[in-house]
Design an enzyme around this catalytic site. Structure first.
Site, short mmCIF file in Angstrom:
data_model
loop_
_atom_site.label_atom_id
_atom_site.label_comp_id
_atom_site.label_asym_id
_atom_site.label_seq_id
_atom_site.Cartn_x
_atom_site.Cartn_y
_atom_site.Cartn_z
N GLU A 417 40.71 40.07 46.02
CA GLU A 417 40.19 41.19 45.46
C GLU A 417 38.80 41.44 46.11
O GLU A 417 38.00 40.64 46.09
CB GLU A 417 39.91 40.67 43.77
CG GLU A 417 39.13 42.23 43.24
CD GLU A 417 38.89 42.27 41.65
OE1 GLU A 417 39.22 41.08 41.18
OE2 GLU A 417 38.47 43.23 41.25
N GLU A 593 42.05 36.22 34.63
CA GLU A 593 40.80 36.17 35.22
C GLU A 593 39.82 35.18 34.88
O GLU A 593 39.96 34.50 33.70
CB GLU A 593 40.23 37.62 35.19
CG GLU A 593 40.74 38.88 35.68
CD GLU A 593 40.19 39.92 35.58
OE1 GLU A 593 39.65 40.47 36.63
OE2 GLU A 593 40.00 40.69 34.36
P1 C2E Z 1 36.31 42.62 37.84
O1 C2E Z 1 36.95 43.75 38.44
O2 C2E Z 1 36.65 42.43 36.62
O3 C2E Z 1 35.91 41.85 39.00
C1 C2E Z 1 35.73 40.36 38.56
C2 C2E Z 1 34.46 40.20 38.07
O4 C2E Z 1 34.32 38.67 37.75
C3 C2E Z 1 33.49 39.96 39.49
O5 C2E Z 1 32.10 40.37 39.14
C4 C2E Z 1 33.75 38.37 39.70
O6 C2E Z 1 32.58 37.84 40.57
C5 C2E Z 1 33.60 37.95 38.36
N1 C2E Z 1 34.34 36.71 38.26
C6 C2E Z 1 35.16 36.16 39.22
N2 C2E Z 1 35.63 35.01 38.84
C7 C2E Z 1 34.63 34.59 37.79
C8 C2E Z 1 34.81 33.40 36.93
O7 C2E Z 1 35.36 32.49 37.10
N3 C2E Z 1 33.77 33.57 35.88
C9 C2E Z 1 32.89 34.48 35.84
N4 C2E Z 1 32.17 34.11 34.82
N5 C2E Z 1 33.11 35.54 36.38
C10 C2E Z 1 34.00 35.80 37.54
P2 C2E Z 1 31.37 40.99 40.10
O8 C2E Z 1 31.82 41.13 41.42
O9 C2E Z 1 30.04 41.21 39.85
O10 C2E Z 1 32.07 42.81 39.72
C11 C2E Z 1 31.84 43.04 38.36
C12 C2E Z 1 32.58 44.34 38.20
O11 C2E Z 1 32.18 45.34 39.16
C13 C2E Z 1 33.95 44.27 38.73
O12 C2E Z 1 34.69 43.70 37.53
C14 C2E Z 1 34.45 45.77 38.76
O13 C2E Z 1 34.70 46.13 37.36
C15 C2E Z 1 33.12 46.26 39.30
N6 C2E Z 1 33.34 46.42 40.87
C16 C2E Z 1 33.12 45.59 41.80
N7 C2E Z 1 33.58 46.34 42.97
C17 C2E Z 1 34.05 47.56 42.71
C18 C2E Z 1 34.50 48.52 43.38
O14 C2E Z 1 34.59 48.72 44.76
N8 C2E Z 1 34.77 49.72 42.74
C19 C2E Z 1 34.68 49.85 41.27
N9 C2E Z 1 34.95 50.99 40.85
N10 C2E Z 1 34.29 48.86 40.74
C20 C2E Z 1 34.02 47.58 41.27
CA CA Z 2 38.57 42.28 35.67
CA CA Z 3 39.00 44.19 39.42
#
Ligand code: C2E
Ligand code: CA
Ligand code: CA
Length: 626
Positions: A417, A593
């Site tokens: 991802e 997730e």
């Molecule tokens: P998401 O799509 O649900 O991405 C997964 C988030 O959960 C990621 O946070 C990831 O680092 C985190 N995560 C993964 N494994 C674990 C785990 O085991 N435990 C916990 N507590 N967290 C975990 P991240 O990278 O901070 O991204 C947050 C959100 O930002 C993403 O949630 C997504 O909704 C948004 N995002 C990130 N990149 C993009 C993008 O290119 N476009 C858009 N529109 N939204 C994005």
């Molecule tokens: Ca998600």
């Molecule tokens: Ca996602």
């Protein structure tokens, strides 16, 4: 002079139904004068398309000239004062003649048009040389070699004369009946065009003024603001917006009645107009709120001095219906220079900040003039972050980190991802802080395309190195209103020569609630390209399983909160079991997730979940790590 009755719109409308042959194209020979003017629909089309009045009138004169051989047509319009005629169109008459008759006073015996307008009747001058009514105009007519003139007035509402339609000839002549009918039709069309123009102008005026005070409204002020901003960008000149709220209107309305309240607001409007002219620099925004724009400021103190002057002017007692009333005012002041144009922002940002300053002053109690301070403005974060993000995108400060999604049976990476990271000089900003800002400031389209291109380009590199991975990219619901998106995705897949099925797009549950028909269509077209569509964060929104019948997702991601709670919360576990059963039945891949512990992975695998993602298998990294 022959006398005939005037043309009234209703009569002419009936005449239109008589049915006429189509007007010939200019190349074809003109038919005899028996042909009626029958391109009503052409003219009405011009009116509907909002062509300008002079253009429409000119087309009407051209039509008549084409129908009556040797005729030179003229349309005169009656001034608001109902006394003078102005030239509306007369393209075939000498400019000197048009100039001479422009501004002519109407009255008995004032040429054909002046008399027609004054007496509301058709006036036929078969020979200008012999008609005493032309004494005053004869020299001008002779200089223009005009020998005959037939004029018909055209009328509007309540039989008010709007103008005259006339044709001139260079030799004396009387009209035939069919020619008079043509004049009648032309007058009718001119009446429709003129009335439409009146209504259009009236609407424009109403749309730009406050109905109570007649002051320019917010639309006008925003236009003035635009001009001030352009000036500021060019010259560095500073400007200020002061919002003025009239305080204490509620007790006036309640105890003295709304008409007194209205009168108070009208006096406030008069005082502001007296101070700022009606240049549009002072506006009545709504209700009890006014605003002024002060441009070309020498210094910020000057803006404060203007606000104080305003406060003093409005503090003077107001005389209404024999009473002397005093109202309070609260003001908000925001000063701007070049910076206002820096980056995307709401079009009325200076007004918003003046409003924030006024609301702060109100909340502060006895303070009458509030000065805007970004530090106490929650909206400023969005604006400032928005500016910075724009630069971040342009200067490629945004990068992607890749988190593995694995098969639970073998812990083998299925795909990665792509998650955005913003590396600023102050450190890494997490996507949860800037993605919502991108959505609010209209940057999400650019940001999303950037992420897509980068993810697919990097995927192509890994695959060239022999990695068998795929990639999933997050889409914001807002991006689904971009009808070009499916083509952009198809073009990128082709450009990087990727199998479409190794690209997944993740959309969150919000898609179910907010997506329009266009959004669903965009989603379907993305799937037609061959890419997979995944439903992210399942279970966190308000959507029900029922919604899943609307669109066949390829993948469903159970939100990490369920995984976190599954060992102590029966409901979380039951939902997971239910969702897994549903997804299996519907042939969807299911990804759990937020898996952080081996125990969670084992449970999920035993429950039938096929894929997982989380820190147990690896956090997001700049390079794929399986
Ligand atoms: P998401 O799509 O649900 O991405 C997964 C988030 O959960 C990621 O946070 C990831 O680092 C985190 N995560 C993964 N494994 C674990 C785990 O085991 N435990 C916990 N507590 N967290 C975990 P991240 O990278 O901070 O991204 C947050 C959100 O930002 C993403 O949630 C997504 O909704 C948004 N995002 C990130 N990149 C993009 C993008 O290119 N476009 C858009 N529109 N939204 C994005
Ligand atoms: Ca998600
Ligand atoms: Ca996602």
């Amino acid at each position: 002079m022959a006398e005939l009755s005037g043309v009234e719109p209703d009569e002419a409308a009936a005449a239109d139904a008589r049915g006429c042959p189509v007007l010939p194209s200019p190349q074809e020979p003109a038919p005899g004068p028996s042909t009626r003017l029958c391109t009503h629909s052409d003219i009405l089309n011009l009116i509907v398309q909002n062509a300008s009045l002079p253009d429409i009138l000119q087309v009407i004169t051209a039509l008549v000239e084409r129908e009556i051989s040797g005729a030179r047509a003229s349309i005169l319009l009656l001034d608001e004062d109902g006394l003078h005629l102005q030239v509306g169109a007369g393209p075939s008459l000498p400019a000197e003649y048009n100039t001479a008759i422009g501004g002519a006073l109407i009255g008995p015996n004032t040429g054909a048009c002046g008399t027609a307008a004054y007496e509301k009747r058709v006036v036929i001058t078969a020979s200008i040389a012999d008609d005493p009514a032309w004494d005053a105009w004869r020299p001008a007519a002779e200089a223009a070699r005009l020998a005959a003139c037939w004029s018909t007035p055209f009328l509007g509402l309540h039989n008010r004369v709007l103008g005259t339609f006339a044709v001139y000839f260079d030799h004396p002549r009387d009209p035939q009946e069919s020619e008079l009918a043509l004049l009648h039709d032309a007058g009718y069309l001119a009446a429709v065009a003129v009335q439409h123009d009146h209504v259009r102008r009236l609407l424009r005026e109403t749309a730009r003024t406050n109905p109570l005070t007649g002051m320019p409204n917010r639309i006008v002020l925003i236009e003035q603001l635009r001009a001030a901003e352009a000036d500021a960008a060019e010259t560095g000149q500073r400007f200020a917006v002061i919002q003025i709220g009239v305080d204490g209107m509620a007790p006036i309305n309640e105890s003295l009645g709304l008409s007194v309240g209205d009168a108070v607001l009208r006096i406030v409007a008069e005082r502001l107009t007296a101070l700022f002219g009606d240049s549009g620099h002072a506006a009545h925004l709504w209700g009890c709120d006014f605003a002024v724009l002060v441009d070309a400021l020498g210094s910020d103190d000057e803006a404060l001095a203007v606000a104080e002057k305003l406060r003093d002017a409005l503090a003077e007692p107001l005389e209404v219906e024999g009473m002397s009333l005093v109202v309070g005012v609260i003001m908000g002041l925001a000063v701007y220079g070049r910076e206002v144009l820096d980056g995307p922002r709401p079009i009325d940002e200076p007004l918003r900040t003046a409003n924030v300053a006024m609301e702060r002053a109100k909340a502060g109690g006895n303070q009458q003039i509030g000065v805007y301070d970004a530090k106490s403005d929650p909206g400023a974060d969005v604006i400032l972050l928005g500016h910075a993000l724009r630069r971040g995108i342009d200067e490629e400060e945004l990068t992607l980190a890749y988190q593995p999604v694995v098969t639970l049976a073998e812990d083998r990476v299925d795909h990665y991802e792509a998650l955005l990271r913003w590396n600023t000089a102050q450190g890494i900003v997490p996507p949860d802080s800037f993605v919502p800002v991108a959505e609010q400031t209209g940057l999400v389209g650019d940001m999303g395309r950037y992420a897509l291109r980068r993810a697919l380009a990097e995927l192509a590199l890994w695959r060239a190195r022999g990695e068998q991975a795929g990639v999933s990219v997050n889409l914001s619901v807002r991006q689904l209103s971009d009808e070009r998106l499916p083509d952009v995705i198809a073009e990128l897949i082709a450009e990087y020569a990727l199998p479409a099925e190794c690209v997944t797009l993740e959309v969150t549950e919000g898609v179910m609630l907010t997506t329009s028909a266009v959004g669903w269509d965009v989603l379907n077209r993305i799937r037609d390209v061959g890419a997979r569509i995944s439903l992210d964060d399942f279970g966190t929104g308000f959507s029900q399983i029922n919604y899943l019948r609307r669109f066949r997702f390829d993948e469903l991601k159970i939100d990490r909160t369920f995984v976190r709670d599954m060992d102590h919360d029966v409901a979380a576990r039951a939902i997971i079991v239910g969702v897994i059963a549903f997804a299996r039945e519907a042939g969807m891949t299911i990804v759990a997730e937020g898996i952080e512990h081996r125990r969670q992975a084992d449970w999920l695998r035993e429950l039938g979940c096929t894929h997982g993602q989380g820190y147990l298998f690896g956090a997001a990294r700049p390079e794929p790590t399986g």
